[in-house]
Design a protein around this motif. Structure first.
Motif, PDB file in Angstrom:
ATOM      1  N   THR A   2     -24.075   9.174 -14.662  1.00 30.28           N
ATOM      2  CA  THR A   2     -24.326   8.435 -13.536  1.00 30.28           C
ATOM      3  C   THR A   2     -24.975   7.056 -13.947  1.00 30.28           C
ATOM      4  O   THR A   2     -25.957   7.224 -14.573  1.00 30.28           O
ATOM      5  CB  THR A   2     -25.296   9.146 -12.549  1.00 30.28           C
ATOM      6  OG1 THR A   2     -24.353  10.419 -12.511  1.00 30.28           O
ATOM      7  CG2 THR A   2     -25.682   8.293 -11.490  1.00 30.28           C
ATOM      8  N   ARG A   3     -24.553   5.855 -13.347  1.00 25.55           N
ATOM      9  CA  ARG A   3     -25.390   4.495 -13.521  1.00 25.55           C
ATOM     10  C   ARG A   3     -26.672   4.696 -12.584  1.00 25.55           C
ATOM     11  O   ARG A   3     -26.751   5.095 -11.424  1.00 25.55           O
ATOM     12  CB  ARG A   3     -24.529   3.392 -13.237  1.00 25.55           C
ATOM     13  CG  ARG A   3     -23.154   3.503 -13.707  1.00 25.55           C
ATOM     14  CD  ARG A   3     -22.861   3.111 -15.452  1.00 25.55           C
ATOM     15  NE  ARG A   3     -23.275   1.759 -15.225  1.00 25.55           N
ATOM     16  CZ  ARG A   3     -23.505   0.970 -16.374  1.00 25.55           C
ATOM     17  NH1 ARG A   3     -23.251   1.921 -17.529  1.00 25.55           N
ATOM     18  NH2 ARG A   3     -23.540  -0.289 -16.626  1.00 25.55           N
ATOM     19  N   ASP A  53     -21.276   6.158  -6.256  1.00 26.14           N
ATOM     20  CA  ASP A  53     -21.765   7.145  -7.008  1.00 26.14           C
ATOM     21  C   ASP A  53     -23.054   7.112  -8.058  1.00 26.14           C
ATOM     22  O   ASP A  53     -23.054   7.713  -8.890  1.00 26.14           O
ATOM     23  CB  ASP A  53     -20.539   7.998  -7.604  1.00 26.14           C
ATOM     24  CG  ASP A  53     -19.659   8.743  -6.609  1.00 26.14           C
ATOM     25  OD1 ASP A  53     -20.308   9.052  -5.461  1.00 26.14           O
ATOM     26  OD2 ASP A  53     -18.248   8.495  -6.948  1.00 26.14           O
ATOM     27  N   GLY A  54     -23.793   6.115  -7.630  1.00 26.28           N
ATOM     28  CA  GLY A  54     -24.896   5.811  -8.501  1.00 26.28           C
ATOM     29  C   GLY A  54     -26.082   6.322  -8.257  1.00 26.28           C
ATOM     30  O   GLY A  54     -26.269   7.225  -7.177  1.00 26.28           O
ATOM     31  N   GLU A  55     -27.269   6.558  -8.974  1.00 33.63           N
ATOM     32  CA  GLU A  55     -28.663   6.952  -8.681  1.00 33.63           C
ATOM     33  C   GLU A  55     -29.599   5.688  -8.625  1.00 33.63           C
ATOM     34  O   GLU A  55     -29.627   4.906  -9.383  1.00 33.63           O
ATOM     35  CB  GLU A  55     -29.003   7.749 -10.062  1.00 33.63           C
ATOM     36  CG  GLU A  55     -30.348   8.396  -9.915  1.00 33.63           C
ATOM     37  CD  GLU A  55     -31.001   9.052 -11.056  1.00 33.63           C
ATOM     38  OE1 GLU A  55     -31.977   9.315 -11.191  1.00 33.63           O
ATOM     39  OE2 GLU A  55     -30.026   9.506 -11.771  1.00 33.63           O
TER      40      GLU A  55
END
Length: 300
Positions: A2-3, A53-55
């Motif tokens: 996850t980026r 779909d990043g954080e």
């Protein structure tokens, strides 16, 4: 893997509880209720991060900030940029939307002279012409803006050798409910295109930058006051940002985003005047309490 995404900007990117404690914020309390932007998920950046779909890591926005200058809380200050890191972690991606206050004030000096609470406090207190009313932008204002933007990018790139800095051009807000564009393009005598061209030039010059040319798509976003997005406006901004990222970086997954449906023909930007708002009877406000709103457009 996850980026990690961090956010950098001004009031449009601010949201209470996501910034360092005590930092200036617009989307809080009544503004949340008025705009319908009620959670980080409703912000333009929250929707962009979710889409890829990043954080979310950190938000270093400061409501009302200009880029010009190096003192806190200007956009090119080292303290601001250091806040892009959190808990010993550095971002993989930084989403940048900043510059509308530089266009609005015309210069960092004008904001300082006005004694704005969003200007560097010590400089405002010591200003020998405190209370001066902002007028036309001075000569060299775009050059100063570009130099400050370059400083900001250099410092962000220094956080992490592999960071991608997504820098966006500025797009016009439109007063909610108005069927036509309301945002002037020559507010203090300098066309907003010149600021956007400066952003484009910085993006082209720095290897860590990725240009998100939102302005090139030709849409307004819905804004409660002509500047600050409503919940609908946030979706429109997110759609433009996502579209700009995908156009710049082919490796990104090109997935449908529901907010695209809000970029209708009715929200197309239109140039309606090439004169400065300063001194114009139709300007809602051009002094130290300025508004990017043309009353003639509102009442036509």
């Amino acid at each position: 893997m996850t980026r990690l995404f961090s956010v950098y900007g001004d009031s449009i990117s601010s949201f209470e509880g996501t910034q360092p404690e005590g930092w200036s914020v617009f989307y809080a309390g009544e503004q949340r209720a008025q705009t319908g932007v009620d959670s980080p998920a409703d912000t333009w950046w929250g929707q962009v991060i979710d889409h890829f779909d990043g954080e979310f890591l950190s938000n270093a926005a400061w409501s009302g900030c200009v880029l010009e200058g190096t003192e806190f809380p200007t956009g090119a200050s080292a303290r601001r940029i250091a806040a892009l890191e959190k808990d010993g972690r550095t971002p993989d991606e930084v989403l940048v939307h900043i510059g509308i206050n530089d266009y609005g004030w015309g210069s960092g000096d004008a904001q300082i002279a006005a004694g704005s609470p969003n200007a560097p406090a010590e400089l405002a207190a010591a200003c020998p012409y405190h209370g001066r009313v902002a007028g036309l932008a001075p000569e060299g204002t775009v050059e100063n803006f570009k130099a400050a933007y370059e400083r900001m990018v250099e410092q962000i790139a220094g956080l992490c050798p592999d960071v991608r800095i997504w820098v966006s051009t500025l797009v016009p807000g439109r007063v909610a409910g108005c069927p036509r564009s309301t945002s002037p393009r020559y507010f203090r005598g300098v066309c907003i295109d010149e600021y956007n061209n400066a952003i484009r030039a910085v993006a082209a010059e720095h290897p860590a930058c990725r240009l998100v040319d939102m302005a090139s798509f030709g849409y307004d976003y819905e804004a409660v006051d002509g500047t600050h997005p409503t919940a609908v406006g946030m979706k429109q901004m997110a759609a433009l940002f996502i579209r700009g990222m995908e156009r710049t970086e082919e490796s990104l997954p090109h997935e449908p985003y529901a907010g695209e449906a809000l970029l209708t023909d009715g929200m197309r930007s239109a140039e309606f005047c090439d004169k400065p708002c300063v001194g114009c009877e139709y300007a809602r406000g051009t002094g130290n309490n300025w508004w990017h709103v043309c009353e003639k457009q509102l009442n036509a």
